[in-house]
Write a protein that holds these residues in place. Structure first.
Motif, PDB file in Angstrom:
ATOM      1  N   MET A   1       0.785  -1.147   0.417  1.00 47.46           N
ATOM      2  CA  MET A   1      -0.289  -0.084  -0.362  1.00 47.46           C
ATOM      3  C   MET A   1       1.507   1.375   0.313  1.00 47.46           C
ATOM      4  O   MET A   1       2.406   1.399   1.089  1.00 47.46           O
ATOM      5  CB  MET A   1      -0.566  -0.054   0.868  1.00 47.46           C
ATOM      6  CG  MET A   1      -2.022   1.400   1.027  1.00 47.46           C
ATOM      7  SD  MET A   1      -3.390   0.414   0.195  1.00 47.46           S
ATOM      8  CE  MET A   1      -4.217   1.509   0.652  1.00 47.46           C
ATOM      9  N   PRO A   2       0.724   2.042  -0.933  1.00 49.73           N
ATOM     10  CA  PRO A   2       1.292   3.586  -0.933  1.00 49.73           C
ATOM     11  C   PRO A   2       1.433   4.400   0.157  1.00 49.73           C
ATOM     12  O   PRO A   2      -0.205   4.353   0.935  1.00 49.73           O
ATOM     13  CB  PRO A   2       1.312   4.070  -2.004  1.00 49.73           C
ATOM     14  CG  PRO A   2      -0.389   3.597  -2.537  1.00 49.73           C
ATOM     15  CD  PRO A   2      -0.342   2.208  -2.418  1.00 49.73           C
ATOM     16  N   ARG A  39      -2.876  14.471  -7.533  1.00 50.28           N
ATOM     17  CA  ARG A  39      -2.741  13.202  -6.432  1.00 50.28           C
ATOM     18  C   ARG A  39      -1.631  14.927  -5.191  1.00 50.28           C
ATOM     19  O   ARG A  39      -1.886  14.228  -4.201  1.00 50.28           O
ATOM     20  CB  ARG A  39      -1.641  12.352  -6.546  1.00 50.28           C
ATOM     21  CG  ARG A  39      -2.140  11.474  -6.698  1.00 50.28           C
ATOM     22  CD  ARG A  39      -1.304  10.515  -6.367  1.00 50.28           C
ATOM     23  NE  ARG A  39      -1.691   8.770  -7.666  1.00 50.28           N
ATOM     24  CZ  ARG A  39      -1.760   7.815  -6.647  1.00 50.28           C
ATOM     25  NH1 ARG A  39      -0.322   7.280  -6.110  1.00 50.28           N
ATOM     26  NH2 ARG A  39      -1.482   7.022  -7.530  1.00 50.28           N
ATOM     27  N   GLY A  40      -2.045  15.554  -5.924  1.00 50.69           N
ATOM     28  CA  GLY A  40      -1.742  17.878  -4.748  1.00 50.69           C
ATOM     29  C   GLY A  40      -0.046  17.861  -5.304  1.00 50.69           C
ATOM     30  O   GLY A  40       0.163  18.735  -4.173  1.00 50.69           O
ATOM     31  N   PHE A  41       0.647  16.971  -6.353  1.00 46.78           N
ATOM     32  CA  PHE A  41       2.338  17.233  -5.830  1.00 46.78           C
ATOM     33  C   PHE A  41       2.755  18.242  -7.150  1.00 46.78           C
ATOM     34  O   PHE A  41       2.040  18.398  -7.839  1.00 46.78           O
ATOM     35  CB  PHE A  41       2.596  16.352  -6.246  1.00 46.78           C
ATOM     36  CG  PHE A  41       3.090  14.535  -4.977  1.00 46.78           C
ATOM     37  CD1 PHE A  41       3.717  14.867  -4.297  1.00 46.78           C
ATOM     38  CD2 PHE A  41       1.947  14.142  -5.204  1.00 46.78           C
ATOM     39  CE1 PHE A  41       4.103  14.340  -3.101  1.00 46.78           C
ATOM     40  CE2 PHE A  41       2.435  12.769  -4.428  1.00 46.78           C
ATOM     41  CZ  PHE A  41       3.147  13.495  -2.681  1.00 46.78           C
ATOM     42  N   GLU A  42       3.614  18.924  -7.028  1.00 47.99           N
ATOM     43  CA  GLU A  42       4.348  20.318  -7.904  1.00 47.99           C
ATOM     44  C   GLU A  42       4.558  19.819  -8.654  1.00 47.99           C
ATOM     45  O   GLU A  42       5.086  18.890  -8.474  1.00 47.99           O
ATOM     46  CB  GLU A  42       4.975  21.104  -7.466  1.00 47.99           C
ATOM     47  CG  GLU A  42       5.719  22.636  -7.428  1.00 47.99           C
ATOM     48  CD  GLU A  42       4.679  23.223  -8.245  1.00 47.99           C
ATOM     49  OE1 GLU A  42       4.279  24.572  -8.570  1.00 47.99           O
ATOM     50  OE2 GLU A  42       3.973  23.901  -6.840  1.00 47.99           O
ATOM     51  N   GLY A 178      -1.786   4.733 -12.416  1.00 52.73           N
ATOM     52  CA  GLY A 178      -2.610   4.422 -11.255  1.00 52.73           C
ATOM     53  C   GLY A 178      -0.834   4.075 -10.009  1.00 52.73           C
ATOM     54  O   GLY A 178      -0.145   4.309  -9.523  1.00 52.73           O
ATOM     55  N   LYS A 179      -0.701   2.377 -10.866  1.00 53.22           N
ATOM     56  CA  LYS A 179       0.557   2.017 -10.103  1.00 53.22           C
ATOM     57  C   LYS A 179       1.685   2.987 -10.015  1.00 53.22           C
ATOM     58  O   LYS A 179       2.742   2.329  -9.454  1.00 53.22           O
ATOM     59  CB  LYS A 179       0.789   0.668 -10.886  1.00 53.22           C
ATOM     60  CG  LYS A 179      -0.796  -0.356 -10.641  1.00 53.22           C
ATOM     61  CD  LYS A 179      -1.048  -1.770 -11.271  1.00 53.22           C
ATOM     62  CE  LYS A 179      -2.357  -2.270 -10.717  1.00 53.22           C
ATOM     63  NZ  LYS A 179      -2.624  -3.580 -11.424  1.00 53.22           N
ATOM     64  N   ARG A 180       1.695   2.925 -11.595  1.00 50.11           N
ATOM     65  CA  ARG A 180       3.086   3.789 -11.596  1.00 50.11           C
ATOM     66  C   ARG A 180       3.566   5.025 -10.327  1.00 50.11           C
ATOM     67  O   ARG A 180       4.158   4.931  -9.403  1.00 50.11           O
ATOM     68  CB  ARG A 180       3.869   4.300 -13.298  1.00 50.11           C
ATOM     69  CG  ARG A 180       3.989   2.971 -14.032  1.00 50.11           C
ATOM     70  CD  ARG A 180       3.813   4.527 -15.534  1.00 50.11           C
ATOM     71  NE  ARG A 180       5.017   3.162 -16.145  1.00 50.11           N
ATOM     72  CZ  ARG A 180       5.632   3.458 -17.519  1.00 50.11           C
ATOM     73  NH1 ARG A 180       5.202   5.442 -17.669  1.00 50.11           N
ATOM     74  NH2 ARG A 180       6.223   2.765 -18.275  1.00 50.11           N
TER      75      ARG A 180
END
Length: 196
Positions: A1-2, A39-42, A178-180
């Motif tokens: 799980m990430p 996902r909210g990253f810059e 998504g998995k990447r």
């Protein structure tokens, strides 16, 4: 799980939070970057695509299939500005290609060593994530006019360069986006856990 975004501890050196997505052209980097942004990253889009759009609009000649040297030099300048603009970012910043890839292109076309172009530039995060050649999804478009064989040649040059520069090269699995993204975040999280 990430790990969740908040669970991933950050390196103290801001520039070490700059993570490169590199690899084979047409391997899914831009799609992956969009997922990380979702996902909210810059994120920082590939300089090459931005340059191609500008040059085509202005009928310029700094296009990789017209003048690779001019294109690489513009990409280097743009990459330095991108990095400077984000030098105070608080979390992970993901770069679609960028400075080192542009330096590799300049070396390929002019012989100017990557190390000379980079000079004393701050290093990126030590893990670089590379998309491998993926013929099943490779496509030529208005911004990518070279064939798969040329893309594979560039990929080999990038692998060599990142290795010579001392980066840990992590080849991304050929799986859904998504998995990447989970894979990358897990790698970053595992490294941070061993550092604290």
């Amino acid at each position: 799980m990430p790990a969740s975004d908040k669970e991933i501890m950050m390196p103290n050196d801001t520039y070490r939070r700059h993570v490169i997505l590199s690899g084979c052209s047409g391997g899914g980097k831009s799609t992956l970057l969009a997922e990380l942004e979702r996902r909210g990253f810059e994120t920082v889009p590939e300089p090459g695509r931005r340059i191609v759009a500008e040059e085509q609009q202005a009928e310029g000649r700094a296009l990789p299939w017209v003048n690779l040297e001019a294109f690489a030099r513009r990409a280097i300048d743009m990459s330095f500005r991108d990095r400077e603009r984000l030098n105070n970012a608080e979390g992970w910043v993901f770069f679609d290609r960028g400075l080192i890839d542009a330096a590799v292109a300049l070396e390929f076309t002019t012989g100017v060593a990557v190390s000379d172009t980079l000079g004393k530039t701050s290093r990126f995060h030590f893990q670089v994530f590379l998309t491998p050649p993926w013929p099943e999804i490779y496509a030529i478009d208005a911004d990518r006019q070279h064939g798969l064989d040329e893309a594979i040649g560039e990929y080999q040059r990038l692998l060599d360069a990142y290795g010579q520069l001392g980066y840990e090269k992590i080849i991304l699995p050929k799986t859904d986006v998504g998995k990447r993204a989970d894979f990358i975040l897990d790698c970053l999280s595992r490294h941070q856990e061993t550092q604290h």
